[in-house]
Design a protein around this motif. Structure first.
Motif, PDB file in Angstrom:
ATOM      1  N   ALA A 252       0.849  -1.194   0.000  1.00  0.00           N
ATOM      2  CA  ALA A 252       0.000   0.000   0.000  1.00  0.00           C
ATOM      3  C   ALA A 252       0.883   1.243   0.000  1.00  0.00           C
ATOM      4  CB  ALA A 252      -0.899  -0.003   1.230  1.00  0.00           C
ATOM      5  N   CYS A 253       0.511   2.243  -0.793  1.00  0.00           N
ATOM      6  CA  CYS A 253       1.381   3.413  -0.961  1.00  0.00           C
ATOM      7  C   CYS A 253       0.590   4.704  -1.101  1.00  0.00           C
ATOM      8  CB  CYS A 253       2.248   3.276  -2.215  1.00  0.00           C
ATOM      9  SG  CYS A 253       3.289   1.815  -2.284  1.00  0.00           S
ATOM     10  N   ASP A 254       1.164   5.800  -0.588  1.00  0.00           N
ATOM     11  CA  ASP A 254       0.819   7.125  -1.064  1.00  0.00           C
ATOM     12  C   ASP A 254       1.616   7.342  -2.354  1.00  0.00           C
ATOM     13  OD1 ASP A 254      -0.887   7.702   1.073  1.00  0.00           O
ATOM     14  OD2 ASP A 254       0.752   8.503   2.297  1.00  0.00           O
ATOM     15  N   GLU A 255       1.304   8.416  -3.063  1.00  0.00           N
ATOM     16  CA  GLU A 255       1.994   8.638  -4.340  1.00  0.00           C
ATOM     17  C   GLU A 255       2.546  10.048  -4.418  1.00  0.00           C
ATOM     18  OE1 GLU A 255       0.642   6.925  -8.251  1.00  0.00           O
ATOM     19  OE2 GLU A 255       0.170   9.040  -8.612  1.00  0.00           O
ATOM     20  N   LEU A 256       3.786  10.147  -4.878  1.00  0.00           N
ATOM     21  CA  LEU A 256       4.435  11.439  -5.088  1.00  0.00           C
ATOM     22  C   LEU A 256       4.742  11.616  -6.565  1.00  0.00           C
ATOM     23  CD1 LEU A 256       4.992  10.837  -2.009  1.00  0.00           C
ATOM     24  CD2 LEU A 256       7.017  12.272  -2.258  1.00  0.00           C
ATOM     25  N   ARG A 257       4.547  12.845  -7.036  1.00  0.00           N
ATOM     26  CA  ARG A 257       4.991  13.216  -8.382  1.00  0.00           C
ATOM     27  C   ARG A 257       6.040  14.305  -8.238  1.00  0.00           C
ATOM     28  NH1 ARG A 257       1.578  15.635 -11.856  1.00  0.00           N
ATOM     29  NH2 ARG A 257       0.360  16.490 -10.144  1.00  0.00           N
ATOM     30  N   LEU A 258       7.134  14.148  -8.953  1.00  0.00           N
ATOM     31  CA  LEU A 258       8.236  15.108  -8.862  1.00  0.00           C
ATOM     32  C   LEU A 258       8.775  15.425 -10.244  1.00  0.00           C
ATOM     33  CD1 LEU A 258       8.734  12.709  -6.442  1.00  0.00           C
ATOM     34  CD2 LEU A 258      10.208  14.544  -5.622  1.00  0.00           C
ATOM     35  N   ARG A 259       9.319  16.609 -10.372  1.00  0.00           N
ATOM     36  CA  ARG A 259      10.057  16.986 -11.578  1.00  0.00           C
ATOM     37  C   ARG A 259      11.070  18.059 -11.203  1.00  0.00           C
ATOM     38  NH1 ARG A 259       5.371  20.306 -14.993  1.00  0.00           N
ATOM     39  NH2 ARG A 259       5.124  22.039 -13.489  1.00  0.00           N
ATOM     40  N   ALA A 260      12.185  18.062 -11.912  1.00  0.00           N
ATOM     41  CA  ALA A 260      13.218  19.065 -11.680  1.00  0.00           C
ATOM     42  C   ALA A 260      12.791  20.393 -12.296  1.00  0.00           C
ATOM     43  CB  ALA A 260      14.538  18.597 -12.281  1.00  0.00           C
ATOM     44  N   ARG A 261      13.207  21.476 -11.689  1.00  0.00           N
ATOM     45  CA  ARG A 261      12.932  22.818 -12.199  1.00  0.00           C
ATOM     46  C   ARG A 261      14.214  23.417 -12.774  1.00  0.00           C
ATOM     47  NH1 ARG A 261       8.307  25.586  -9.835  1.00  0.00           N
ATOM     48  NH2 ARG A 261       9.457  27.511 -10.262  1.00  0.00           N
ATOM     49  N   THR A 262      14.049  24.476 -13.547  1.00  0.00           N
ATOM     50  CA  THR A 262      15.217  25.163 -14.099  1.00  0.00           C
ATOM     51  C   THR A 262      15.745  26.223 -13.142  1.00  0.00           C
ATOM     52  OG1 THR A 262      13.729  26.705 -15.253  1.00  0.00           O
ATOM     53  CG2 THR A 262      14.495  24.762 -16.481  1.00  0.00           C
ATOM     54  N   ASP A 263      14.965  26.530 -12.071  1.00  0.00           N
ATOM     55  CA  ASP A 263      15.452  27.452 -11.043  1.00  0.00           C
ATOM     56  C   ASP A 263      15.700  26.670  -9.758  1.00  0.00           C
ATOM     57  OD1 ASP A 263      12.949  26.960  -9.937  1.00  0.00           O
ATOM     58  OD2 ASP A 263      12.072  28.823 -10.686  1.00  0.00           O
ATOM     59  N   ASP A 264      15.915  27.366  -8.643  1.00  0.00           N
ATOM     60  CA  ASP A 264      16.239  26.670  -7.402  1.00  0.00           C
ATOM     61  C   ASP A 264      15.075  26.634  -6.409  1.00  0.00           C
ATOM     62  OD1 ASP A 264      16.180  29.296  -6.659  1.00  0.00           O
ATOM     63  OD2 ASP A 264      18.188  29.340  -5.767  1.00  0.00           O
ATOM     64  N   LEU A 265      13.865  26.825  -6.880  1.00  0.00           N
ATOM     65  CA  LEU A 265      12.696  26.794  -6.012  1.00  0.00           C
ATOM     66  C   LEU A 265      12.287  25.357  -5.695  1.00  0.00           C
ATOM     67  CD1 LEU A 265      10.296  28.293  -4.617  1.00  0.00           C
ATOM     68  CD2 LEU A 265       9.062  28.072  -6.795  1.00  0.00           C
ATOM     69  N   ILE A 266      11.970  25.089  -4.447  1.00  0.00           N
ATOM     70  CA  ILE A 266      11.379  23.814  -4.040  1.00  0.00           C
ATOM     71  C   ILE A 266       9.900  24.073  -3.794  1.00  0.00           C
ATOM     72  CG2 ILE A 266      11.387  21.911  -2.402  1.00  0.00           C
ATOM     73  CD1 ILE A 266      13.936  22.094  -4.038  1.00  0.00           C
ATOM     74  N   ASP A 267       9.055  23.665  -4.722  1.00  0.00           N
ATOM     75  CA  ASP A 267       7.613  23.939  -4.659  1.00  0.00           C
ATOM     76  C   ASP A 267       6.879  22.641  -4.328  1.00  0.00           C
ATOM     77  OD1 ASP A 267       5.167  25.279  -4.909  1.00  0.00           O
ATOM     78  OD2 ASP A 267       4.993  24.742  -7.022  1.00  0.00           O
ATOM     79  N   ALA A 268       6.473  22.488  -3.069  1.00  0.00           N
ATOM     80  CA  ALA A 268       5.836  21.255  -2.611  1.00  0.00           C
ATOM     81  C   ALA A 268       4.401  21.525  -2.190  1.00  0.00           C
ATOM     82  CB  ALA A 268       6.616  20.651  -1.458  1.00  0.00           C
ATOM     83  N   HIS A 269       3.490  20.635  -2.589  1.00  0.00           N
ATOM     84  CA  HIS A 269       2.082  20.766  -2.234  1.00  0.00           C
ATOM     85  C   HIS A 269       1.552  19.410  -1.790  1.00  0.00           C
ATOM     86  CE1 HIS A 269       1.476  24.882  -3.768  1.00  0.00           C
ATOM     87  NE2 HIS A 269       2.384  24.542  -4.671  1.00  0.00           N
ATOM     88  N   ALA A 270       0.697  19.428  -0.746  1.00  0.00           N
ATOM     89  CA  ALA A 270       0.068  18.213  -0.237  1.00  0.00           C
ATOM     90  C   ALA A 270      -1.221  18.598   0.466  1.00  0.00           C
ATOM     91  CB  ALA A 270       0.995  17.482   0.726  1.00  0.00           C
ATOM     92  N   GLY A 271      -2.120  17.619   0.613  1.00  0.00           N
ATOM     93  CA  GLY A 271      -3.336  17.877   1.356  1.00  0.00           C
ATOM     94  C   GLY A 271      -3.041  18.233   2.797  1.00  0.00           C
ATOM     95  N   ASN A 272      -1.978  17.652   3.333  1.00  0.00           N
ATOM     96  CA  ASN A 272      -1.513  17.950   4.681  1.00  0.00           C
ATOM     97  C   ASN A 272      -0.328  18.910   4.577  1.00  0.00           C
ATOM     98  OD1 ASN A 272      -0.358  18.010   7.234  1.00  0.00           O
ATOM     99  ND2 ASN A 272      -0.647  15.827   7.607  1.00  0.00           N
ATOM    100  N   PRO A 273      -0.481  20.180   4.993  1.00  0.00           N
ATOM    101  CA  PRO A 273       0.629  21.146   4.867  1.00  0.00           C
ATOM    102  C   PRO A 273       1.909  20.682   5.543  1.00  0.00           C
ATOM    103  CG  PRO A 273      -1.423  22.272   5.421  1.00  0.00           C
ATOM    104  CD  PRO A 273      -1.695  20.798   5.548  1.00  0.00           C
ATOM    105  N   ALA A 274       1.791  19.907   6.616  1.00  0.00           N
ATOM    106  CA  ALA A 274       2.991  19.421   7.304  1.00  0.00           C
ATOM    107  C   ALA A 274       3.798  18.487   6.412  1.00  0.00           C
ATOM    108  CB  ALA A 274       2.598  18.712   8.601  1.00  0.00           C
ATOM    109  N   HIS A 275       3.114  17.714   5.580  1.00  0.00           N
ATOM    110  CA  HIS A 275       3.813  16.824   4.661  1.00  0.00           C
ATOM    111  C   HIS A 275       4.542  17.614   3.574  1.00  0.00           C
ATOM    112  CE1 HIS A 275       1.167  13.077   5.700  1.00  0.00           C
ATOM    113  NE2 HIS A 275       1.985  13.428   6.665  1.00  0.00           N
ATOM    114  N   ALA A 276       3.924  18.692   3.102  1.00  0.00           N
ATOM    115  CA  ALA A 276       4.587  19.534   2.109  1.00  0.00           C
ATOM    116  C   ALA A 276       5.846  20.166   2.695  1.00  0.00           C
ATOM    117  CB  ALA A 276       3.631  20.608   1.606  1.00  0.00           C
ATOM    118  N   GLU A 277       5.763  20.619   3.929  1.00  0.00           N
ATOM    119  CA  GLU A 277       6.926  21.219   4.574  1.00  0.00           C
ATOM    120  C   GLU A 277       8.031  20.185   4.777  1.00  0.00           C
ATOM    121  OE1 GLU A 277       9.646  23.649   6.281  1.00  0.00           O
ATOM    122  OE2 GLU A 277       7.849  24.166   5.120  1.00  0.00           O
ATOM    123  N   LEU A 278       7.656  18.981   5.151  1.00  0.00           N
ATOM    124  CA  LEU A 278       8.650  17.930   5.332  1.00  0.00           C
ATOM    125  C   LEU A 278       9.331  17.583   4.014  1.00  0.00           C
ATOM    126  CD1 LEU A 278       9.879  16.014   7.427  1.00  0.00           C
ATOM    127  CD2 LEU A 278       8.122  14.353   6.803  1.00  0.00           C
TER     128      LEU A 278
END
Length: 496
Positions: A252-278
């Motif tokens: 059983a798994c949660d799912e993450l989607r990721l892609r590299a950016r051309t700048d140095d921003l780390i843009d994370a989003h999740a239903g749980n804000p604590a997970h995005a911060e982590l």
């Protein structure tokens, strides 16, 4: 979670009217389709609420084959609803929905049991009344795009050569006919033989998938786990007691989607804000260690119930580190990633190494271990257990010899010690425990409010889960030898 081979298998898998595929997307409303009559559709991941509608779509679509030689075989086999529900839990089914309705008019279902870097089309159907509107094509494209993002390099299917919306349709979408005696399709031929399907009607087709580059979305799993606890031990008389545990990884798994950016921003989003911060913290930790300037987009889709202690921060951190190490090409080993991850959560190394371990709560000693194949009925009682509070309860005074693997396999785990404490303090957990205990030896996971029952077969687990009262949530998961995260890494790494 539990994957069952479709009974109709590839032999009827891609037969739908106007049937095609749509890429699975981690976020809802990923794609919109404009039909010729200006009706707008969307494709979303299916939910348990869609099971009946999907089964009805299949029954309607099969009517298109009346008069064909395949009709007697297609008529005799239909989707088992329980199996479909499990596939939906796995995130392998998508539906097409009119924008003004939540009632599906088409669906696609992927089959990952081929193993390795190959995925199959288990079923794809569209209601006949909605045919020739591009819904099938959208569903097909969606499935192939998700498979590509997940690291699969090939999509296989079996279909009919002489039906316009079967083989000719797939050929228009990049599939080519292959030698049906190719060893890669032996499992499909065996399925056809099992169901008595005429070999002359079937053709097998495949579509190659190019690997995504670092700036395209890639899909990565964050696996769940169960804590199988045993009574505490005292290594020496002058040392404090330690709780023994087996951490069993699940499919059983949660799912993450990721892609590299051309700048140095780390843009994370999740239903749980604590997970995005982590996730941002994990990305920054890797970036600082590797001394690079890099950015990433991170999207987290939670599919495992929160608060039950079978998934969470440690798995999330491990997945972010593994995925970005691959996308940023930082070149760190698993051991190096484990040392980094331990700075954020002490359990991260378990998910990075990707195998079940015997350890203690303090993780002072951890040994990889092989457990027997088992399936689990997991019950969410919708009440979280304060685990640290339970471990510190004065009632827990029992000391025992160090546990062995046979000890855990026998079911002799900690519930005999902590059960009175949990029952007294958490009535909903106690009620779930009582209900599940009426079906066998129910236990409590050591890291939350999840109550579980271990079974030797998936059929037994599914039979129990079907009876779960509406006041709780039940699902079925399989204990795995190698975690889904390590398998995903193998797929992505093989593609370069």
């Amino acid at each position: 979670m539990r994957k069952i081979r479709p009974t109709k298998c590839i032999s009827r898998s891609s037969r739908g009217t106007c049937n095609e595929f749509f890429p699975r997307r981690a976020l809802k409303r990923w794609s919109r389709l404009l039909s010729p009559d200006s009706m707008t559709f969307r494709v979303e991941r299916a939910t348990a609420a869609h099971v009946d509608a999907i089964c009805a779509i299949e029954r309607s679509a099969v009517e298109m084959f009346r008069g064909h030689q395949a009709w007697p075989f297609y008529r005799a086999v239909s989707i088992p609803p329980d199996q479909l529900a499990m596939e939906i839990q796995q995130g392998l089914v998508w539906v097409a929905l009119p924008d003004d309705s939540d009632e599906p008019v088409g669906f696609v279902w992927l089959d990952t049991e081929h193993g390795g870097r190959v995925v199959g089309i288990a079923e794809i159907d569209v209601l006949p009344a909605y045919g020739r509107r591009g819904i099938g094509s959208a569903l097909l494209n969606c499935a192939c795009e998700w498979a590509r993002s997940a690291g699969y390099r090939r999509v296989d299917l079996g279909t009919l050569a002489d039906v316009p919306w079967n083989a000719p349709f797939y050929a228009k979408h990049g599939f080519s006919i292959v030698d049906k005696h190719d060893p890669d399709f032996a499992y499909a031929r065996e399925r056809d033989e099992e169901h008595g399907f005429p070999e002359t009607l079937r053709v097998f087709m495949t579509r190659r998938l190019a690997p995504p580059d670092a700036h395209e979305w890639s899909v990565w799993p964050a696996p769940a786990k169960l804590d199988l606890l045993a009574p505490p031990v005292k290594p020496r008389d002058d040392e404090p007691r330690e709780w023994q545990r087996i951490v069993r990884l699940l499919d059983a798994c949660d799912e993450l989607r990721l892609r590299a950016r051309t700048d140095d921003l780390i843009d994370a989003h999740a239903g749980n804000p604590a997970h995005a911060e982590l996730a941002r913290r994990a990305a920054n930790l890797l970036r600082e260690h590797a001394h690079i300037q890099a950015g990433a987009d991170i999207r987290i889709e939670q599919r495992i119930p929160a608060g039950v202690g079978v998934a969470g921060e440690s798995s999330l951190v491990a997945t972010v580190l593994v995925a970005l190490n691959h996308l940023w090409r930082t070149g760190l080993t698993i051991e190096q990633l484990a040392e980094l991850g331990r700075e954020l959560d002490r359990e991260v190394p378990i998910f990075l190494h990707g195998r079940s371990v015997q350890t203690t709560l303090t993780h002072e000693r951890a040994t990889s271990t092989k457990l027997p194949q088992r399936w689990y009925v997991l019950i969410d009682p919708h009440e979280s257990v304060a685990v640290e509070e339970i471990f510190q309860a004065t009632e827990l005074t029992r000391i025992a010899p160090a546990a062995t693997i046979s000890f855990f396999a026998s079911g002799e785990t900690l519930e005999n010690v902590i059960e009175p404490v949990v029952r007294a303090r958490y009535p909903r957990v106690a009620a779930a425990w009582d209900w599940l205990g009426s079906h066998g030896h129910a236990r409590l996971s050591g890291s939350g409010g999840c109550v579980f029952l271990e079974t030797a077969t998936p059929e037994r687990a599914e039979a129990v889960a079907r009876r779960c009262p509406a006041t709780f949530t039940a699902w079925v998961a399989e204990g795995v030898g190698v975690s889904p995260l390590r398998r995903a890494l193998s797929r992505h790494a093989a593609a370069g």
